[in-house]
Design a protein around this motif. Sequence first.
Motif, PDB file in Angstrom:
ATOM      1  N   TYR A  22       0.831  -1.217   0.000  1.00  0.00           N
ATOM      2  CA  TYR A  22       0.000   0.000   0.000  1.00  0.00           C
ATOM      3  C   TYR A  22       0.862   1.262   0.000  1.00  0.00           C
ATOM      4  O   TYR A  22       2.028   1.236   0.374  1.00  0.00           O
ATOM      5  N   ASP A  23       0.223   2.371  -0.338  1.00  0.00           N
ATOM      6  CA  ASP A  23       0.962   3.646  -0.346  1.00  0.00           C
ATOM      7  C   ASP A  23       1.145   4.202   1.064  1.00  0.00           C
ATOM      8  O   ASP A  23       2.027   5.036   1.283  1.00  0.00           O
ATOM      9  N   ALA A  24       0.285   3.799   1.981  1.00  0.00           N
ATOM     10  CA  ALA A  24       0.428   4.221   3.380  1.00  0.00           C
ATOM     11  C   ALA A  24      -0.324   3.227   4.253  1.00  0.00           C
ATOM     12  O   ALA A  24      -1.187   2.485   3.776  1.00  0.00           O
ATOM     13  N   VAL A  25       0.034   3.232   5.543  1.00  0.00           N
ATOM     14  CA  VAL A  25      -0.628   2.336   6.505  1.00  0.00           C
ATOM     15  C   VAL A  25      -1.046   3.170   7.710  1.00  0.00           C
ATOM     16  O   VAL A  25      -0.269   4.002   8.207  1.00  0.00           O
ATOM     17  N   PHE A  26      -2.291   2.954   8.169  1.00  0.00           N
ATOM     18  CA  PHE A  26      -2.750   3.590   9.412  1.00  0.00           C
ATOM     19  C   PHE A  26      -3.047   2.497  10.426  1.00  0.00           C
ATOM     20  O   PHE A  26      -3.772   1.540  10.127  1.00  0.00           O
ATOM     21  N   LEU A  27      -2.507   2.642  11.630  1.00  0.00           N
ATOM     22  CA  LEU A  27      -2.757   1.665  12.696  1.00  0.00           C
ATOM     23  C   LEU A  27      -3.728   2.257  13.712  1.00  0.00           C
ATOM     24  O   LEU A  27      -3.443   3.290  14.337  1.00  0.00           O
ATOM     25  N   GLY A  28      -4.852   1.592  13.872  1.00  0.00           N
ATOM     26  CA  GLY A  28      -5.839   2.016  14.883  1.00  0.00           C
ATOM     27  C   GLY A  28      -6.254   0.782  15.666  1.00  0.00           C
ATOM     28  O   GLY A  28      -7.423   0.424  15.677  1.00  0.00           O
ATOM     29  N   ILE A  29      -5.256   0.144  16.296  1.00  0.00           N
ATOM     30  CA  ILE A  29      -5.492  -1.193  16.876  1.00  0.00           C
ATOM     31  C   ILE A  29      -5.946  -1.154  18.338  1.00  0.00           C
ATOM     32  O   ILE A  29      -6.108  -2.195  18.962  1.00  0.00           O
TER      33      ILE A  29
END
Length: 443
Positions: free
Chosen positions: A229-236
Amino acid sequence: MTNTPLTPGIASARLSDEGYTENFADLHAPLEPHEAAVAADRCYFCHDAPCITACPTSIDIPLFIRQIATGTPEAAATTIFDQNILGGMCARVCPTETLCEEACVREAAEGKPVEIGRLQRFATDTVMSAPHPYTRAAPTGKTVAVVGAGPAGLACAHRLAMNGHDVVIHDARPKPGGLNEYGIASYKTVDGFAQAEVEWLMGIGGITLKSGQMLGQGGLTLDALKAEYDAVFLGIGLAGVNALRAAGEGKSGVADAVAFIAELRQAENLAALPVGRNVAVIGGGMTAIDAAVQSKLLGAETVTLVYRRGREAMPASRYEQDLAASKGVRFIFNAMPQEVLGNGAATMLRCEYTRVEDGRVTGTGETFELPADQVLKAIGQTLEGAPEGLELSGGKIAVTGAGRTSMDGVWAGGDCATGGDDLTVTAVAEGRDAAEDIHASIC
Ligand SMILES: Cc1cc2nc3c(=O)[nH]c(=O)nc-3n(C[C@H](O)[C@H](O)[C@H](O)COP(=O)(O)OP(=O)(O)OC[C@H]3O[C@@H](n4cnc5c(N)ncnc54)[C@H](O)[C@@H]3O)c2cc1C
Ligand code: SF4
């Protein structure tokens, strides 16, 4: 009803069907249009309104209230959703008494704020059953992975989709929503609202949800996501729980309050849910209050909340404390658990009184015992499963600015990241802001 609140031990069906229905009904009935008009009329439409500053998502509160007052609740809903796409859930669960309503000038002047939360619910409910109101920007050709379908991940995904990116959300659980679905007290979000809200939010298009996918398992690694992916967001979020550190913690009847609440939230039939006759809840935050209140509503005879500091230090607001007291929960302040007693299963909880010396809690040596066949631990959650290589700070993923982690191309927000309160509305604000920063970075 096969049992009663007096049935010893941990038992199900302590109440009649009507008892469960009544106990778990909506905490606050929605406002009728006339009531909403009257409530909206109380707003002074302040210039430099302090309620806006107090809202973590900076909703233009006087504007949306004016839109309700002028008979255009749909416009009011747009004002809310522009800032907070989970404005429907936040209207139900925000501790408004410590946020916008505490800041309201009518609270300062009269001790009775404008009912901002209930007005927000009135406005957002009017459009939740209508088609999704936002359209997407022209496709950018960029794709972003979001890990975690809680409020942070959902808010991030929606804003990214709106900006024209394609988003794939990976979540470990079978259902999306995070703690909206598995944590928030049942009586705050009735009638399957959490799932309905996710479906409505996904109506924007461009978001694919992959459930049952745990980061760190089955080849789903941060490196793999970064490569794809072009970016990753972590909201775990915070999936772990702190230990009680009291003797006898392994006895049956001792459970984690978050797991207890998750089971309750997923129960098709509340009568099938077992609850102790005498329940002790350890902790002082929202989770402790929710576990205590819901134990009482499930038919426990006694529920005692034990908190190691004084009332004034309790993280749960005075409103939440009063709510619990009104349902029959008893509070014991300045005490901590020492030992769970019982032969294999909990029957009593021995506690020690505490005092605070130089800011630290210490035992006084004086003890007492409480009947407790169920002991629920609500002493804080911890970060679990953070990918290796990310810098941590204070047990959370370290972020700067709008959720930038120590790793290029990886953002984080919500409970798992540093900064901000652990609240639904804060998670939404952080997810939204990270999405804007990702958008600016990849376009
Ligand atoms: C019992 C309880 C009651 C609460 N009540 C309120 C309230 O009334 N009002 C309020 O404002 N706040 C409340 N909160 C706090 C609020 O729920 C949280 O602050 C908010 O949900 C945080 O959102 P999030 O998206 O960061 O995390 P979460 O809601 O925790 O969502 C995280 C998501 O990530 C997923 N996940 C976790 N690890 C992985 C992994 N390794 N791989 C893939 N997916 C993963 C989870 O399945 C989950 O869906 C409460 C919290 C609890 C525990
Ligand atoms: S502070 Fe209170 S009265 Fe002033 S704009 Fe906000 S809600 Fe209205």
